[in-house]
Design a protein around this motif. Structure first.
Motif, PDB file in Angstrom:
ATOM      1  N   ARG A   1      -3.442  -8.871  15.028  1.00 16.65           N
ATOM      2  CA  ARG A   1      -3.180  -7.440  15.083  1.00 16.65           C
ATOM      3  C   ARG A   1      -3.836  -6.686  13.948  1.00 16.65           C
ATOM      4  NH1 ARG A   1       0.338 -10.955  15.349  1.00 16.65           N
ATOM      5  NH2 ARG A   1       1.631 -11.373  17.185  1.00 16.65           N
ATOM      6  N   ALA A   2      -4.336  -7.403  12.934  1.00 17.89           N
ATOM      7  CA  ALA A   2      -4.926  -6.743  11.757  1.00 17.89           C
ATOM      8  C   ALA A   2      -6.059  -5.798  12.148  1.00 17.89           C
ATOM      9  CB  ALA A   2      -5.401  -7.790  10.749  1.00 17.89           C
ATOM     10  N   PRO A   3      -7.045  -6.228  12.939  1.00 21.69           N
ATOM     11  CA  PRO A   3      -8.101  -5.274  13.325  1.00 21.69           C
ATOM     12  C   PRO A   3      -7.577  -4.131  14.184  1.00 21.69           C
ATOM     13  CG  PRO A   3      -8.383  -7.401  14.431  1.00 21.69           C
ATOM     14  CD  PRO A   3      -7.353  -7.591  13.383  1.00 21.69           C
ATOM     15  N   TYR A   4      -6.498  -4.356  14.932  1.00 22.93           N
ATOM     16  CA  TYR A   4      -5.904  -3.270  15.721  1.00 22.93           C
ATOM     17  C   TYR A   4      -5.387  -2.170  14.794  1.00 22.93           C
ATOM     18  CZ  TYR A   4      -5.715  -6.698  19.581  1.00 22.93           C
ATOM     19  OH  TYR A   4      -6.016  -7.613  20.548  1.00 22.93           O
ATOM     20  N   LEU A   5      -4.661  -2.575  13.763  1.00 22.97           N
ATOM     21  CA  LEU A   5      -4.104  -1.589  12.834  1.00 22.97           C
ATOM     22  C   LEU A   5      -5.229  -0.852  12.104  1.00 22.97           C
ATOM     23  CD1 LEU A   5      -1.624  -0.331  11.575  1.00 22.97           C
ATOM     24  CD2 LEU A   5      -1.551  -2.201   9.911  1.00 22.97           C
TER      25      LEU A   5
ATOM     26  N   TRP B   1       0.792  -1.230   0.000  1.00 26.50           N
ATOM     27  CA  TRP B   1       0.000   0.000   0.000  1.00 26.50           C
ATOM     28  C   TRP B   1       0.827   1.284   0.000  1.00 26.50           C
ATOM     29  CZ3 TRP B   1      -1.481  -4.296   2.986  1.00 26.50           C
ATOM     30  CH2 TRP B   1      -2.693  -4.880   2.617  1.00 26.50           C
ATOM     31  N   GLY B   2       2.148   1.182  -0.004  1.00 25.41           N
ATOM     32  CA  GLY B   2       2.967   2.385   0.041  1.00 25.41           C
ATOM     33  C   GLY B   2       3.108   3.030  -1.331  1.00 25.41           C
TER      34      GLY B   2
ATOM     35  N   ASP C   1      -8.204  -0.267  13.293  1.00 20.06           N
ATOM     36  CA  ASP C   1      -8.819   0.657  14.244  1.00 20.06           C
ATOM     37  C   ASP C   1      -8.008   1.950  14.325  1.00 20.06           C
ATOM     38  OD1 ASP C   1     -10.656   1.501  16.287  1.00 20.06           O
ATOM     39  OD2 ASP C   1      -9.105   1.052  17.762  1.00 20.06           O
ATOM     40  N   ALA C   2      -6.699   1.814  14.376  1.00 22.37           N
ATOM     41  CA  ALA C   2      -5.846   3.002  14.445  1.00 22.37           C
ATOM     42  C   ALA C   2      -5.996   3.845  13.183  1.00 22.37           C
ATOM     43  CB  ALA C   2      -4.390   2.586  14.638  1.00 22.37           C
ATOM     44  N   ALA C   3      -5.946   3.208  12.028  1.00 16.61           N
ATOM     45  CA  ALA C   3      -6.041   3.945  10.762  1.00 16.61           C
ATOM     46  C   ALA C   3      -7.377   4.671  10.667  1.00 16.61           C
ATOM     47  CB  ALA C   3      -5.864   2.985   9.586  1.00 16.61           C
ATOM     48  N   ARG C   4      -8.446   4.029  11.094  1.00 23.79           N
ATOM     49  CA  ARG C   4      -9.774   4.656  10.991  1.00 23.79           C
ATOM     50  C   ARG C   4      -9.931   5.808  11.966  1.00 23.79           C
ATOM     51  NH1 ARG C   4     -12.609  -1.245  10.317  1.00 23.79           N
ATOM     52  NH2 ARG C   4     -12.369  -1.379   8.054  1.00 23.79           N
TER      53      ARG C   4
ATOM     54  N   PRO D   1      -2.457   6.419   6.691  1.00 18.89           N
ATOM     55  CA  PRO D   1      -3.597   5.847   7.406  1.00 18.89           C
ATOM     56  C   PRO D   1      -4.831   5.713   6.516  1.00 18.89           C
ATOM     57  CG  PRO D   1      -2.907   7.955   8.373  1.00 18.89           C
ATOM     58  CD  PRO D   1      -1.883   7.574   7.365  1.00 18.89           C
ATOM     59  N   GLU D   2      -5.016   6.671   5.596  1.00 16.28           N
ATOM     60  CA  GLU D   2      -6.193   6.609   4.722  1.00 16.28           C
ATOM     61  C   GLU D   2      -6.213   5.337   3.889  1.00 16.28           C
ATOM     62  OE1 GLU D   2      -4.090   9.289   4.775  1.00 16.28           O
ATOM     63  OE2 GLU D   2      -5.349  10.446   6.150  1.00 16.28           O
ATOM     64  N   VAL D   3      -5.084   5.017   3.278  1.00 16.22           N
ATOM     65  CA  VAL D   3      -5.075   3.858   2.387  1.00 16.22           C
ATOM     66  C   VAL D   3      -5.144   2.561   3.193  1.00 16.22           C
ATOM     67  CG1 VAL D   3      -2.570   3.745   2.237  1.00 16.22           C
ATOM     68  CG2 VAL D   3      -3.930   2.786   0.403  1.00 16.22           C
ATOM     69  N   LEU D   4      -4.548   2.556   4.384  1.00 16.74           N
ATOM     70  CA  LEU D   4      -4.644   1.335   5.195  1.00 16.74           C
ATOM     71  C   LEU D   4      -6.058   1.155   5.741  1.00 16.74           C
ATOM     72  CD1 LEU D   4      -1.342   0.904   7.221  1.00 16.74           C
ATOM     73  CD2 LEU D   4      -2.149  -0.303   5.186  1.00 16.74           C
ATOM     74  N   ALA D   5      -6.731   2.278   6.023  1.00 14.94           N
ATOM     75  CA  ALA D   5      -8.105   2.181   6.526  1.00 14.94           C
ATOM     76  C   ALA D   5      -9.015   1.531   5.496  1.00 14.94           C
ATOM     77  CB  ALA D   5      -8.624   3.567   6.903  1.00 14.94           C
ATOM     78  N   SER D   6      -8.657   1.686   4.229  1.00 19.96           N
ATOM     79  CA  SER D   6      -9.501   1.119   3.177  1.00 19.96           C
ATOM     80  C   SER D   6      -9.089  -0.306   2.818  1.00 19.96           C
ATOM     81  CB  SER D   6      -9.436   1.999   1.921  1.00 19.96           C
ATOM     82  OG  SER D   6      -8.128   1.951   1.364  1.00 19.96           O
ATOM     83  N   ALA D   7      -7.990  -0.760   3.384  1.00 23.20           N
ATOM     84  CA  ALA D   7      -7.575  -2.145   3.137  1.00 23.20           C
ATOM     85  C   ALA D   7      -8.459  -3.079   3.948  1.00 23.20           C
ATOM     86  CB  ALA D   7      -6.112  -2.324   3.519  1.00 23.20           C
ATOM     87  N   GLY D   8      -8.764  -4.205   3.413  1.00 26.33           N
ATOM     88  CA  GLY D   8      -9.584  -5.165   4.142  1.00 26.33           C
ATOM     89  C   GLY D   8      -8.781  -5.878   5.209  1.00 26.33           C
ATOM     90  N   GLU D   9      -9.474  -6.325   6.249  1.00 25.89           N
ATOM     91  CA  GLU D   9      -8.790  -7.077   7.306  1.00 25.89           C
ATOM     92  C   GLU D   9      -8.143  -8.334   6.741  1.00 25.89           C
ATOM     93  OE1 GLU D   9     -11.067  -7.835  10.855  1.00 25.89           O
ATOM     94  OE2 GLU D   9      -9.932  -9.663  11.244  1.00 25.89           O
TER      95      GLU D   9
END
Length: 309
Positions: A174-178, A136-137, A180-183, A155-163
């Motif tokens: 840790r996927a849902p943790y990341l 995603w970088g 949550d932070a991005a959102r 954070p925007e692009v990671l927030a749109s990535a699926g779990e």
DNA sequence: AGCCAGGACTAAT
DNA sequence: ATTAGTCATGGC
């Protein structure tokens, strides 16, 4: 294509290996006599030079100041080390890794990286972070043959990535943790810039609202990205260092006891002292194998000096 | 094969 | 206010 700007910074007491491989940052890779990375949106290379550091990067000279500050090459280390309490453990740690400096990292990259870090070995954290950047970088301008060619994902692009996709990067639980932070950054529930205006306990509490961020990860972000010296991350290695070196006779040490000691004993640069102890412990126990860690962490510690020695 | 890794969350005392 | 179980994954 080759780096377009080369810069020399005179600086004493700078150990690049200790600084870039001590587990505070995860995107530096060895390249010949130096290291390369992507800092912000810029490809960078750093190597030791007589009397200082030589850095090269893509683009004009405008990034020089920022990179110098990022590397903490503008800070005198002597007064910091001189402020440490004069005890055997810190004397040994400083003798072993003098020149280790705390970077001034980007808060988001630091937060995201340490969310990925829980119960992971450093070599695995590096792999996860690399997979996130590959996935995603944004591509950055990089010279021929560069290993790293992407920025850390926003954070925007990671927030749109699926779990699901994040789990494929070895993130596991840790996927849902990341996410949550991005959102939280995306919708404004958390403003990393605003943490600068808060005292450390308030900033820590704000970070710990993120699911998956507890005391230890919050303290890593506060120390490595915000320079808060009153943040003292206590992980298994630091706990081991404090127990073995400062409380060798204690049978049971509570987290509260260790926290109180960490806040009272190490002085105005306690965060720095923490990182010296962490890296020293890993160097000794791992016999220099930084990436993998020791087969038996309990081995090889008998010769380490205690506070009473 | 089993233990450990720069932990944190949840539920049960 | 402490304590055990659980969560993925890979290196050794």
């Amino acid at each position: 294509m080759s780096p377009t700007t080369v810069q020399f910074w005179p600086v004493a007491d700078y150990d690049l290996a200790a600084t870039l491989e001590c587990g505070q940052a995860f995107r530096w890779v060895r390249s010949g006599a130096g290291w390369e990375s992507v800092v912000g949106d810029r490809w960078v290379r750093v190597e030791p030079a007589p009397g200082g550091l030589r850095a090269s990067w893509m683009g004009d000279e405008s990034g020089a100041g920022g990179l110098c500050r990022h590397l903490a090459a503008d800070e005198a280390l002597g007064p910091i080390l001189a402020s440490f309490p004069d005890d055997a453990p810190l004397r040994a740690a400083v003798a072993r890794c003098r020149g280790l400096r705390l970077l001034r990292q980007d808060p988001w990259e630091c937060l995201a990286s340490f969310i990925c870090s829980s119960t992971k070995q450093i070599v695995q954290i590096r792999q996860i972070v690399a997979l996130l950047a590959e996935g995603w970088g944004a591509e950055v301008e990089a010279p021929e043959g560069a290993v790293l060619r992407r920025a850390f994902p926003t954070p925007e692009v990671l927030a749109s990535a699926g779990e699901r996709a994040l789990r494929d990067c070895k993130l596991g639980f840790r996927a849902p943790y990341l996410l949550d932070a991005a959102r939280r950054l995306g919708d404004g529930r958390l403003d990393l810039g605003a943490l600068n205006g808060l005292d450390t306990p308030a900033a820590r509490a704000a970070l710990m609202e993120i699911h998956g961020v507890g005391r230890k990860i919050a303290d890593c972000v506060l120390l490595f990205a915000y320079g808060r010296q009153d943040a003292f991350p206590i992980d298994v290695w630091v706990r081991r260092a404090l127990s073995r070196l400062y409380f060798p006779r204690a049978r049971r040490l509570t987290a509260a006891r260790l926290e109180a000691f960490s806040q009272s004993h190490f002085g105005p640069w306690s965060g720095y002292a923490q990182q010296y102890l962490f890296h020293y412990m890993r160097l000794e126990a791992g016999r220099g194998e930084l990436s993998g860690g020791p087969a038996d962490p309990a081995q090889g510690l008998e010769a380490l000096p205690g506070a009473g020695a």
